[in-house]
Design an enzyme around this catalytic site. Sequence first.
Site, short mmCIF file in Angstrom:
data_model
loop_
_atom_site.label_atom_id
_atom_site.label_comp_id
_atom_site.label_asym_id
_atom_site.label_seq_id
_atom_site.Cartn_x
_atom_site.Cartn_y
_atom_site.Cartn_z
N ASN A 178 -4.45 2.08 -13.49
CA ASN A 178 -3.53 1.18 -12.84
C ASN A 178 -2.06 1.97 -13.00
OD1 ASN A 178 -2.41 -1.30 -11.62
ND2 ASN A 178 -1.58 -1.65 -13.46
N HIS A 208 1.84 0.85 -13.13
CA HIS A 208 2.85 -0.27 -13.52
C HIS A 208 4.01 -0.03 -13.58
CE1 HIS A 208 3.83 -4.17 -15.57
NE2 HIS A 208 4.55 -3.60 -16.06
N ILE A 210 -5.95 -10.45 -11.70
CA ILE A 210 -6.51 -10.09 -13.08
C ILE A 210 -8.02 -9.66 -13.06
CG2 ILE A 210 -6.47 -10.73 -15.58
CD1 ILE A 210 -3.76 -10.38 -14.59
N VAL A 222 -4.27 -7.19 -20.42
CA VAL A 222 -3.31 -6.92 -19.16
C VAL A 222 -2.24 -5.85 -19.58
CG1 VAL A 222 -2.08 -7.50 -17.05
CG2 VAL A 222 -4.29 -8.68 -17.82
N MET A 257 -3.55 -7.43 -7.28
CA MET A 257 -2.69 -8.58 -7.89
C MET A 257 -3.66 -9.42 -8.36
SD MET A 257 0.06 -7.47 -7.92
CE MET A 257 0.97 -8.95 -8.59
N GLY A 280 0.82 -1.38 -0.07
CA GLY A 280 0.13 -0.22 0.07
C GLY A 280 0.96 1.23 0.01
N SER A 281 2.01 1.31 -0.53
CA SER A 281 2.76 2.51 -0.59
C SER A 281 2.18 3.53 -1.30
CB SER A 281 4.34 2.33 -0.72
OG SER A 281 4.51 1.96 -2.06
N ARG A 308 -13.40 -16.50 -11.09
CA ARG A 308 -13.12 -15.18 -11.01
C ARG A 308 -14.33 -14.33 -11.67
NH1 ARG A 308 -8.16 -13.36 -12.22
NH2 ARG A 308 -7.47 -15.44 -12.77
#
Length: 196
Positions: free
Chosen positions: A109, A111, A94, A146, A92, A14-15, A67
């Site tokens: 997001n 990345h 998908i 993704v 984490m 959670g940084s 899912r």
Amino acid sequence: MIKKRVAVLISGRGSNLQAIVNDTRNKDCPYQVVAVISNNPLAEGLQFAENNDITTAILNHKQFANREVFDQALAKLIDSFQPDIIALAGFMRILSNDFVEYFKGRLINIHPSLLPNFAGLHTHQRAIEAGVSEHGATVHFVISEVDAGQIILQAKVPVLKSDTPEILGVRVLEEEHRIYPQALRLLAENEIKFEN
Ligand code: DQB
Ligand code: GRF
């Protein structure tokens, strides 16, 4: 001024969540964090959220048959907080096509690479092994494919001869913490929008 409502989805440390919450301390910040949602009951970021009086929710994917069922429950949970923006921050799992379509244009997001380079996992190690001279971080819209969604912001860092994946990762993470709040501001101020 009405602030845009942001839900942050995490799975771990959670940084990036912390960097985002720190930005909301500024009076001029155009967004607020209305919920932190984790699929992992042990995510360290949950504690930070609670310490900062932010509503948290846990939806453990292990308690769902598949899912699609998990994603449906997650979408329902997210909707209950009425967010304008959903920010994945070290989340984490998908996400299925239906989920991504439902939140299209509101789902982003971060990345840890200069996309389209090094989509996927273990980006710092792969950047070092590839011998690139620059690496970095990317904030992007989430699409079904993704790590392939439209890029909102990127930041570069140099790759040094002495770098290990851990040292390089720290240099990249500092940039993540700078550009994720910046990207949220752009989205909250309607300065960017998603286009197919
Ligand atoms: C990610 C988290 C994990 C991966 C990728 C991005 C990954 O490759 N994990 C290994 C497989 C784990 C699993 O089976 O769930 N975080 N969903 C869609 N599109 C995206 C990005 C993230 C998370 C979910 C996306 C995503 O770009 N459809 C970011
Ligand atoms: C970050 O490196 C982010 O780019 C990636 O997962 C990591 C999450 O770290 N998607 P944290 O939980 O925000 O500290």
